[in-house]
Design an enzyme around this catalytic site. Sequence first.
Site, PDB file in Angstrom:
ATOM      1  N   LYS A  22       0.828  -1.205   0.000  1.00  0.00           N
ATOM      2  CA  LYS A  22       0.000   0.000   0.000  1.00  0.00           C
ATOM      3  C   LYS A  22       0.861   1.253   0.000  1.00  0.00           C
ATOM      4  CE  LYS A  22      -3.686  -0.356   2.338  1.00  0.00           C
ATOM      5  NZ  LYS A  22      -4.645  -0.515   3.459  1.00  0.00           N
ATOM      6  N   ARG A  92      -3.651   3.005   8.535  1.00  0.00           N
ATOM      7  CA  ARG A  92      -3.945   1.738   7.866  1.00  0.00           C
ATOM      8  C   ARG A  92      -2.708   0.851   7.805  1.00  0.00           C
ATOM      9  NH1 ARG A  92      -8.600   2.376   4.246  1.00  0.00           N
ATOM     10  NH2 ARG A  92      -9.242   4.564   4.150  1.00  0.00           N
ATOM     11  N   GLY A 101      -8.478  -7.081   4.807  1.00  0.00           N
ATOM     12  CA  GLY A 101      -9.322  -7.264   5.976  1.00  0.00           C
ATOM     13  C   GLY A 101      -8.689  -7.996   7.137  1.00  0.00           C
ATOM     14  N   MET A 103      -5.846  -7.230   8.842  1.00  0.00           N
ATOM     15  CA  MET A 103      -5.261  -6.382   9.882  1.00  0.00           C
ATOM     16  C   MET A 103      -6.140  -5.150  10.079  1.00  0.00           C
ATOM     17  SD  MET A 103      -1.205  -6.796   9.111  1.00  0.00           S
ATOM     18  CE  MET A 103      -1.391  -6.422   7.381  1.00  0.00           C
ATOM     19  N   ARG A 336      -3.809  -1.742  -5.922  1.00  0.00           N
ATOM     20  CA  ARG A 336      -3.028  -2.967  -5.769  1.00  0.00           C
ATOM     21  C   ARG A 336      -3.467  -3.931  -6.853  1.00  0.00           C
ATOM     22  NH1 ARG A 336      -5.950  -4.506  -0.051  1.00  0.00           N
ATOM     23  NH2 ARG A 336      -8.047  -4.844  -0.868  1.00  0.00           N
ATOM     24  N   HIS A 455     -16.200  -8.278   2.261  1.00  0.00           N
ATOM     25  CA  HIS A 455     -15.157  -9.135   2.812  1.00  0.00           C
ATOM     26  C   HIS A 455     -15.304 -10.569   2.321  1.00  0.00           C
ATOM     27  CE1 HIS A 455     -13.670 -11.992   5.901  1.00  0.00           C
ATOM     28  NE2 HIS A 455     -12.620 -11.201   5.879  1.00  0.00           N
ATOM     29  N   ARG A 561       2.617 -47.247 -10.615  1.00  0.00           N
ATOM     30  CA  ARG A 561       2.795 -47.965  -9.348  1.00  0.00           C
ATOM     31  C   ARG A 561       2.166 -49.348  -9.505  1.00  0.00           C
ATOM     32  NH1 ARG A 561       0.553 -42.315  -7.397  1.00  0.00           N
ATOM     33  NH2 ARG A 561      -0.582 -42.869  -9.287  1.00  0.00           N
ATOM     34  N   ARG A 617       7.374 -48.687 -12.253  1.00  0.00           N
ATOM     35  CA  ARG A 617       8.096 -49.055 -11.032  1.00  0.00           C
ATOM     36  C   ARG A 617       7.728 -50.482 -10.648  1.00  0.00           C
ATOM     37  NH1 ARG A 617       6.964 -45.747  -5.649  1.00  0.00           N
ATOM     38  NH2 ARG A 617       5.084 -47.023  -5.649  1.00  0.00           N
ATOM     39  N   GLU A 744      15.773 -43.029  -3.476  1.00  0.00           N
ATOM     40  CA  GLU A 744      14.904 -42.798  -2.324  1.00  0.00           C
ATOM     41  C   GLU A 744      15.659 -42.814  -0.999  1.00  0.00           C
ATOM     42  OE1 GLU A 744      10.985 -45.127  -2.934  1.00  0.00           O
ATOM     43  OE2 GLU A 744      12.508 -46.216  -4.086  1.00  0.00           O
ATOM     44  N   SER A 763      15.009 -41.465 -11.053  1.00  0.00           N
ATOM     45  CA  SER A 763      13.819 -40.709 -10.670  1.00  0.00           C
ATOM     46  C   SER A 763      13.835 -40.593  -9.151  1.00  0.00           C
ATOM     47  CB  SER A 763      12.539 -41.410 -11.138  1.00  0.00           C
ATOM     48  OG  SER A 763      11.413 -40.641 -10.819  1.00  0.00           O
ATOM     49  N   GLY A 765      12.382 -40.321  -5.697  1.00  0.00           N
ATOM     50  CA  GLY A 765      11.153 -40.542  -4.948  1.00  0.00           C
ATOM     51  C   GLY A 765      11.194 -39.703  -3.692  1.00  0.00           C
ATOM     52  N   THR A 766      10.644 -38.490  -3.770  1.00  0.00           N
ATOM     53  CA  THR A 766      10.851 -37.518  -2.691  1.00  0.00           C
ATOM     54  C   THR A 766      10.115 -37.880  -1.402  1.00  0.00           C
ATOM     55  OG1 THR A 766       9.091 -36.156  -3.667  1.00  0.00           O
ATOM     56  CG2 THR A 766      11.370 -35.609  -4.239  1.00  0.00           C
ATOM     57  N   ASN A 767       9.062 -38.700  -1.489  1.00  0.00           N
ATOM     58  CA  ASN A 767       8.365 -39.073  -0.254  1.00  0.00           C
ATOM     59  C   ASN A 767       9.293 -39.879   0.659  1.00  0.00           C
ATOM     60  OD1 ASN A 767       6.112 -37.861  -1.304  1.00  0.00           O
ATOM     61  ND2 ASN A 767       5.126 -39.749  -1.931  1.00  0.00           N
ATOM     62  N   ASP A 768       9.835 -40.973   0.110  1.00  0.00           N
ATOM     63  CA  ASP A 768      10.732 -41.804   0.913  1.00  0.00           C
ATOM     64  C   ASP A 768      12.030 -41.078   1.239  1.00  0.00           C
ATOM     65  OD1 ASP A 768       9.767 -44.341   1.787  1.00  0.00           O
ATOM     66  OD2 ASP A 768       9.568 -44.931  -0.303  1.00  0.00           O
ATOM     67  N   TYR A 850      12.627 -33.677 -15.949  1.00  0.00           N
ATOM     68  CA  TYR A 850      11.166 -33.662 -15.860  1.00  0.00           C
ATOM     69  C   TYR A 850      10.730 -33.829 -14.417  1.00  0.00           C
ATOM     70  CZ  TYR A 850      11.463 -38.715 -15.213  1.00  0.00           C
ATOM     71  OH  TYR A 850      11.757 -39.955 -14.718  1.00  0.00           O
TER      72      TYR A 850
END
Length: 874
Positions: A22, A92, A101, A103, A336, A455, A561, A617, A744, A763, A765-768, A850
């Site tokens: 602002k 303000r 809205g 703050m 804005r 709002h 999978r 896999r 992994e 590849s 495997g970001t979870n494991d 990728y």
Amino acid sequence: MTKYVYAFDEGQKDMKDLLGGKGANLSEMKRLGLPVPDGLTITTEACIDYLKQNETLSSEVIEQLTKQLDAFSNRTGKSFSSDENLLLVSVRSGAKISMPGMMDTILNLGLNDENVKKLADKTGDARFAYDCYRRLLQMFGEVVYGISMSAFDTYFNAFKAQHGYDNDADISAEGLQDICERYKAIYTEEVYKPFPQDPKKQLLEAVEAVFRSWDNDRARVYRDLNEIPHDIGTAVNIQEMVFGNSGPKSGTGVAFTRDPGTGEARLFGEYLLNAQGEDVVAGIRTPQDISTLKDQMPHVHQEFVEVSQQLETHYKDMQDIEFTIENEKLYILQTRNGKRTAKAAVNIAVDLVEEGILTKEEAVTKVDVKSIDTLLHPTFKEEALEVAEVVSKAGLPASPGAATGKIVFSAEEAKLRASAGEKVILMRPETSPEDIEGMIASEAIVTTHGGMTSHAAVVARGMGKCCVTGCSDLDINTIEKTITYQGHTLHENDVVSVDGSKGDIYLGEVETTNAEHSPSFEQLMQWAEEIARLKVRMNAETKPDIKMGYQFNATGIGLVRTEHMFFGAERLIEMRRFILSSDDTTRIQALNQIRSYQTEDFEAIFRLSGERPTIVRLLDPPLHEFLPKSEEEIQNVSQQLGISDIQLKQRIDELHETNPMLGHRGCRLAITYPELYVMQVEAIMTSVLRLKEEGVICQPEIMIPLVSTVEEFNTLKSQITDAIHTLETENNQKLPYLIGTMIETPRACMIADQLAEVCDFFSFGTNDLTQLTYGFSRDDAGKFINDYLNHNILEVDPFQTIDVDGVGAMIRTAVAQAKTVNPSIKIGVCGELGGDPKSIHHFNGLQIDYVSCSPFRVPGAILATAQSEAESRR
């Protein structure tokens, strides 16, 4: 010495970090010569310093503020004590990132018992003066001293009822004077101290209150929802008051340079005559459309049109503009980048390119990736709407979408019921910033009051949440928990369906249909694909998911999978037969049957993929996941396989693991049972052979999961290639394939150069990889991860967004090592993070080829890759 206070003419638009959005925009508009009331900005650094110093303004801030106020008075020729030129200001908030809205704001600051008389004498309008004073008393009491607004509203509404006033504007000057006296008494009753009469004391207390509001509950919830950092603070803007409530030739409003619901290139907004800003956003009075201003004040309307066009061209984006008219003179209070629906964002981005305002690279950065999700989901079927019972058609289409749920009347109830898995519709006369958590939890929001810039409307659009406002034909009673419409009554838990695109509400559940992609969406996605470096594949193994992913222009499949293929009834019994068999003959028979099922599955998958790469896999989970768990299931399986319950339970006990995610799974399973992976590979390549005979060329990529050593990979690769060579020899055919691994484990990252010498692709495997790096079980982390986030121990959930310093650093190291020894190796990411925009930005900075994600996340991932690439070219 650090500069904490800036006059508007000292800043510019690229100072948002310091002056907030602002303040920076006010400075920029001042620089452009637009009609902006003068003022000054206290920086975000002052806010951070205030919060760190136990909520105390430093002497440096106070000293600089005093000097700037003196200069401000000299520029305007006004002061807090002047009889002729009285200075009144607004106070303000204004963070770097817009938080509408969330703050606090205070208007008419500087009024007191003496100054209100001066204002009345100067303007010749005592009613106007005391209306300003009662507003200050209300806002200051709530914001600074924490007095509940209901303490003021209860008396105000009772006063109107007692004297027969229908509208606020009907109250006489004498009545408002009486109300002000009562409001001052409320201070003494509620907080045991009087309203401060010293304007400078008012100002300091107001500044501190706005700084404190940075950490109020609704602001923190909003920042969490929109991923806004908690440590950037807010600036405070102190601005000369202009009065939209000074008579019938004055007013206030909010307008967008384009329709925020559709993106249509037309001025879209509302205003109220004889009102101040909070009257519009609070939804207490129903405003008029901005187009009617042309009839009431033509020259003001024309000036506003010109200013709007200038601002949109200057900022290269749709603008959300707050304005006030004081006695037919236009003032711009804020501009804005306007919040908009996903549909509008896409249409506006494409239109601005066609109008020559944006480049294609700039256009793709103008659409929020997460909002794309709202374009891919269902809407109500027209034929279903024709027979649905109408509850309301008087509402305004504040935020599009289609939602069905049970009625609730409070934010608290919405949050409680949603956490229990119920879908709810929050229905209220109007919403306030305190309702933010309930709005997040609800499927849709419905209000009886307020317009398209209330709002409820603004916040819902920002969240991509379905919303209908201004349903004047509904009587929503939150005390009795009833809704009256057309002689009928609805109660809590009744089901309604909300059409945010049209503003309609229907009784019961209405059938939906899939969304259709607009030409603008297709155009934007085409530009995104042209700009993006990273390719986007999908994680999918079912026909509907694969078809959907390719409709969204996935470049291939990054993860099939195979364990998901075993859970059909016929397949599951054969898998169990294999696991539980006590002799080789039974085991081989079971595998042969499973192979036939697998071959059918792979044939369907490869037929849909064609020449596009498809990563399969091999079996990853531990064997016990395929076995029955309940007593009833155990009895059924023992009968199906012709073994006793005792034998079955004994085998289940033998396969039980204390920590199965670190146990006998992935490649370890194939070391023990090599026939499993051989069977799967034979099924994969047999399906490739069949399709080749039909003229369908496939690109299978076989992935061995959970490798930690080169020896593991080489052992299994040798078995796999032997099986493939046998098939090739038997059929006198050369078959295309790649063999790679899923990275992994941390160890695999550390030996990526060794693995790259023998792998065709990686590849991640970001979870494991995340759970093994942190030592967090991803299945159990939900029990404590929110505590870590709430206490700022973690900035983000590492299972949702890449941990750059830990997991991200390991991936960076592994990629660099692998590309050094094998520049042609293909590298991808196939975990959940493959669809997360922030994670994609990190991956785009690496030599990764990728990312892969679920089908519905493909368009967002494509857009995120394009945005990251566009930003890197700046």
